[in-house]
Design an enzyme around this catalytic site. Sequence first.
Site, PDB file in Angstrom:
ATOM      1  N   PRO A   2     -14.443   0.864  -2.146  1.00  0.00           N
ATOM      2  CA  PRO A   2     -13.699   2.364  -2.869  1.00  0.00           C
ATOM      3  C   PRO A   2     -13.228   3.065  -1.841  1.00  0.00           C
ATOM      4  CG  PRO A   2     -16.330   1.864  -3.424  1.00  0.00           C
ATOM      5  CD  PRO A   2     -15.932   0.799  -2.389  1.00  0.00           C
ATOM      6  N   GLU A   3     -12.410   3.726  -2.223  1.00  0.00           N
ATOM      7  CA  GLU A   3     -11.719   4.455  -1.062  1.00  0.00           C
ATOM      8  C   GLU A   3     -12.585   5.719  -0.731  1.00  0.00           C
ATOM      9  OE1 GLU A   3      -7.590   5.467  -1.107  1.00  0.00           O
ATOM     10  OE2 GLU A   3      -7.342   3.701  -2.258  1.00  0.00           O
ATOM     11  N   LYS A  52       1.802  -6.707   9.238  1.00  0.00           N
ATOM     12  CA  LYS A  52       0.537  -7.337   8.931  1.00  0.00           C
ATOM     13  C   LYS A  52      -0.602  -6.997   9.855  1.00  0.00           C
ATOM     14  CE  LYS A  52       3.461 -11.044   7.941  1.00  0.00           C
ATOM     15  NZ  LYS A  52       4.111 -12.317   8.462  1.00  0.00           N
ATOM     16  N   ARG A 248       8.611 -23.350  10.796  1.00  0.00           N
ATOM     17  CA  ARG A 248       8.096 -23.122   9.540  1.00  0.00           C
ATOM     18  C   ARG A 248       8.648 -23.770   8.455  1.00  0.00           C
ATOM     19  NH1 ARG A 248       4.649 -18.899  10.134  1.00  0.00           N
ATOM     20  NH2 ARG A 248       3.613 -20.032   8.436  1.00  0.00           N
TER      21      ARG A 248
END
Length: 263
Positions: A2-3, A52, A248
Amino acid sequence: MPEGHTIHAAARKHDNMLKGRVVNLSSPQGRFVEGAQKLNGRECIRVEAYGKHLVYRFVEHYYLHIHLGLFGRIKVHKRPIKDAKNSVRVRLISATHVIDISGPTICELLRAPEIEQLIDRIGPDPLREDAEPERVFHRIRNSRVPIGKLLMDQSVIAGIGNIYRTELLWRQKLHPDIRGRDLNQKQLEALWDDAALLLNIGAKKNAILTTDIAIANPSKSREKFNIFAQKACPKCRGPITKIFINGRRAFICALCQKQLPKR
DNA sequence: AAGAATGTTATGTA
DNA sequence: CTACATAACATTCT
């Protein structure tokens, strides 16, 4: 999780993890101990993502910098606290939840100036309100590097991974070999907008969803791709070609993603 | 059980 | 300087 929860962190050292600057995160026994040293008892007051990279800010200007890399995982459990797996490097604990972070490639405790350096070397993130897409356009417009490479250059634009690269280029009907400078403003804006759309859906659903069907009805689908690792193009039914960009794998539909006539 | 996979960085080579 | 390739590191799954 939960925030707004206050969470506490504990961490342990493992091999080369936490190297250099943050060695003291480990408990004396090298075992996982709630509240051992440095981060112990410090309240996490905010979590931010820059591409990221995850940055947990604790009181007194301590920042836990996490990058999950290829293998890292964050798992959220409800209390009670159970033993952590060996691969767990950091555990965040709130009154009701336990968060285990395993296998991160980066796991270090930083201070504000280092966090600023980090943010500076990362390009605009389409998920962030404060992102400035013009900076991305400028970089691409002035580059001879093909768009297939630029899209995954985190200093150009942050957050695009290997799957999103293939899927975004297909959705925008762009061949990955088109040079950055050969894209026009309209194409750049469409690319940015679509990246923001897909990443927002991904963040919300916690899954990489890039097909219109999956986007419209994401309830039962997890990962859904148009051409990534697929055999046929969903639009033209043509074959999908596998190529490699920067080592990749990437995929293209030769019919839908025409190479521009420009050189 | 070897190999591959949604990532990044450092180092080597031409 | 560039551009590309290779290695290293992390873990889980088939």
